[in-house]
Design a protein around this motif. Structure first.
Motif, PDB file in Angstrom:
ATOM      1  N   VAL A   1       0.811  -1.212   0.000  1.00 25.05           N
ATOM      2  CA  VAL A   1       0.000   0.000   0.000  1.00 25.05           C
ATOM      3  C   VAL A   1       0.849   1.269   0.000  1.00 25.05           C
ATOM      4  CG1 VAL A   1      -0.224   0.248   2.504  1.00 25.05           C
ATOM      5  CG2 VAL A   1      -2.081   1.022   1.015  1.00 25.05           C
ATOM      6  N   THR A   2       2.116   1.177   0.444  1.00 21.82           N
ATOM      7  CA  THR A   2       2.913   2.395   0.495  1.00 21.82           C
ATOM      8  C   THR A   2       3.249   2.931  -0.894  1.00 21.82           C
ATOM      9  OG1 THR A   2       4.914   1.030   0.839  1.00 21.82           O
ATOM     10  CG2 THR A   2       3.873   1.997   2.776  1.00 21.82           C
TER      11      THR A   2
ATOM     12  N   HIS B   1       1.037   3.991  -2.597  1.00 20.04           N
ATOM     13  CA  HIS B   1       0.056   5.077  -2.659  1.00 20.04           C
ATOM     14  C   HIS B   1       0.419   6.250  -1.752  1.00 20.04           C
ATOM     15  CE1 HIS B   1      -2.973   2.629  -4.843  1.00 20.04           C
ATOM     16  NE2 HIS B   1      -2.500   1.627  -4.107  1.00 20.04           N
TER      17      HIS B   1
ATOM     18  N   TYR C   1       1.440  -4.527   9.466  1.00 25.09           N
ATOM     19  CA  TYR C   1       0.035  -4.923   9.446  1.00 25.09           C
ATOM     20  C   TYR C   1      -0.572  -4.977  10.846  1.00 25.09           C
ATOM     21  CZ  TYR C   1       0.874  -6.380   4.598  1.00 25.09           C
ATOM     22  OH  TYR C   1       1.185  -6.410   3.265  1.00 25.09           O
TER      23      TYR C   1
ATOM     24  N   GLN D   1      -2.792  -5.861   0.546  1.00 23.27           N
ATOM     25  CA  GLN D   1      -2.452  -4.988  -0.574  1.00 23.27           C
ATOM     26  C   GLN D   1      -2.982  -3.564  -0.382  1.00 23.27           C
ATOM     27  OE1 GLN D   1      -0.564  -6.288  -3.291  1.00 23.27           O
ATOM     28  NE2 GLN D   1      -0.429  -7.975  -1.812  1.00 23.27           N
ATOM     29  N   LYS D   2      -3.874  -3.379   0.578  1.00 26.14           N
ATOM     30  CA  LYS D   2      -4.607  -2.106   0.657  1.00 26.14           C
ATOM     31  C   LYS D   2      -4.508  -1.389   1.988  1.00 26.14           C
ATOM     32  CE  LYS D   2      -8.009  -2.788  -2.972  1.00 26.14           C
ATOM     33  NZ  LYS D   2      -9.419  -2.559  -3.341  1.00 26.14           N
ATOM     34  N   TYR D   3      -3.694  -1.906   2.901  1.00 28.05           N
ATOM     35  CA  TYR D   3      -3.636  -1.310   4.235  1.00 28.05           C
ATOM     36  C   TYR D   3      -2.271  -1.524   4.865  1.00 28.05           C
ATOM     37  CZ  TYR D   3      -3.611  -2.245   9.272  1.00 28.05           C
ATOM     38  OH  TYR D   3      -3.251  -2.335  10.582  1.00 28.05           O
TER      39      TYR D   3
ATOM     40  N   PHE E   1      -4.608   3.754   3.630  1.00 27.96           N
ATOM     41  CA  PHE E   1      -5.533   2.882   2.922  1.00 27.96           C
ATOM     42  C   PHE E   1      -5.460   3.163   1.427  1.00 27.96           C
ATOM     43  CE2 PHE E   1      -7.770   3.555   7.049  1.00 27.96           C
ATOM     44  CZ  PHE E   1      -7.753   2.246   7.505  1.00 27.96           C
ATOM     45  N   ALA E   2      -5.463   2.124   0.619  1.00 23.20           N
ATOM     46  CA  ALA E   2      -5.540   2.267  -0.830  1.00 23.20           C
ATOM     47  C   ALA E   2      -6.971   2.605  -1.243  1.00 23.20           C
ATOM     48  CB  ALA E   2      -5.099   0.969  -1.502  1.00 23.20           C
TER      49      ALA E   2
ATOM     50  N   CYS F   1     -10.468   0.513  -0.336  1.00 24.70           N
ATOM     51  CA  CYS F   1     -10.212  -0.414   0.770  1.00 24.70           C
ATOM     52  C   CYS F   1     -11.444  -0.550   1.668  1.00 24.70           C
ATOM     53  CB  CYS F   1      -9.024   0.067   1.593  1.00 24.70           C
ATOM     54  SG  CYS F   1      -8.602  -1.009   2.979  1.00 24.70           S
TER      55      CYS F   1
ATOM     56  N   TYR G   1     -11.916  -1.938   5.387  1.00 27.49           N
ATOM     57  CA  TYR G   1     -11.202  -2.395   6.576  1.00 27.49           C
ATOM     58  C   TYR G   1     -12.215  -3.016   7.519  1.00 27.49           C
ATOM     59  CZ  TYR G   1      -7.697  -2.101  10.329  1.00 27.49           C
ATOM     60  OH  TYR G   1      -6.791  -2.392  11.319  1.00 27.49           O
TER      61      TYR G   1
ATOM     62  N   PRO H   1      -6.406   7.334  -2.375  1.00 30.77           N
ATOM     63  CA  PRO H   1      -6.045   6.738  -1.084  1.00 30.77           C
ATOM     64  C   PRO H   1      -6.460   7.662   0.055  1.00 30.77           C
ATOM     65  CG  PRO H   1      -4.119   7.748  -2.074  1.00 30.77           C
ATOM     66  CD  PRO H   1      -5.225   7.851  -3.097  1.00 30.77           C
TER      67      PRO H   1
END
Length: 216
Positions: A60-61, A63, A94, A105-107, A131-132, A135, A137, A187
């Protein structure tokens, strides 16, 4: 810490952020903001030695640059600049032993101040969550922890109850279930503060709620 002033500036910007954002008439939120400011001020007075840690990235980084750029033209631009100055020192992670499929992939989050952060403290945890776009959550809660999020860039919703944009604060008392969704095209970068007893801050385990199975 004063020998590395970029971290001092970041904490001061968090302090100002929690002073600037209105409490919306809520005495509970106002008290939380005051407590966050007191704890940050305590960390600044203590001037702890920083922990050196290797920067760590997650998918995710990719983004992060977009999230920072989107935050520059908002009321959050001051803290965005401070984050950008430290981005190469941040360790993204995570926080879960098992991450739901696709969420990896998104957080990701990075702890800035706290029991495991670069700035050590057992009185408060401060961090960032990225967050992408799109996302979701999953619903979760924090045992014994009072939590607030401040939106720094992008747009997101909690429990489908309104949309939060830069400068908005979300408040979650201990044990409150909350689920976050993020806009489809951009994002979202959030700052967070956790307040609770030292033993809860040190040992907090992050788990998602399980879906109740319907009888077959």
């Amino acid at each position: 810490m004063t020998s590395r002033p970029a971290w001092v500036y970041l904490l001061r910007d968090f302090l100002e952020m929690y002073r600037m954002i209105p409490a919306g008439g809520s005495a509970t939120i106002r008290a939380h903001q005051r407590l966050v400011r007191e704890r940050i001020s305590g960390v600044l007075r203590a001037n702890p030695s920083l922990r050196d840690s290797d920067a760590a990235h997650k998918p995710v980084t990719a983004h992060l640059q977009r999230a920072l750029d989107q935050g520059r033209g908002t009321p959050m631009s001051r803290v965005i600049r401070s984050i950008d100055g430290l981005r190469d020192q941040l360790s993204w992670q995570y926080g879960y032993e098992k991450v739901p499929r696709g969420l990896d992939q998104k957080y990701a989050y990075t702890e800035l101040v706290g029991p495991t952060g670069p700035v050590p403290s057992d009185q408060i945890i401060l961090g960032l969550v990225l967050f992408a776009p799109g996302c979701i959550y999953p619903a979760h809660a924090h045992d014994g922890i009072t939590e607030s999020y401040i939106c720094l860039s992008g747009a997101m919703s909690q429990n489908d109850q309104g949309v939060y944009v830069p400068g908005s604060m979300i408040f979650n008392p201990p044990g409150q279930m909350h689920r976050i969704t993020v806009a489809d095209l951009e994002p979202s970068l959030l700052a967070y503060a956790w307040i609770g007893p030292p033993e809860k801050l040190v040992s907090q385990k992050m788990v998602f709620s399980r879906k109740t199975r319907r009888p077959g």
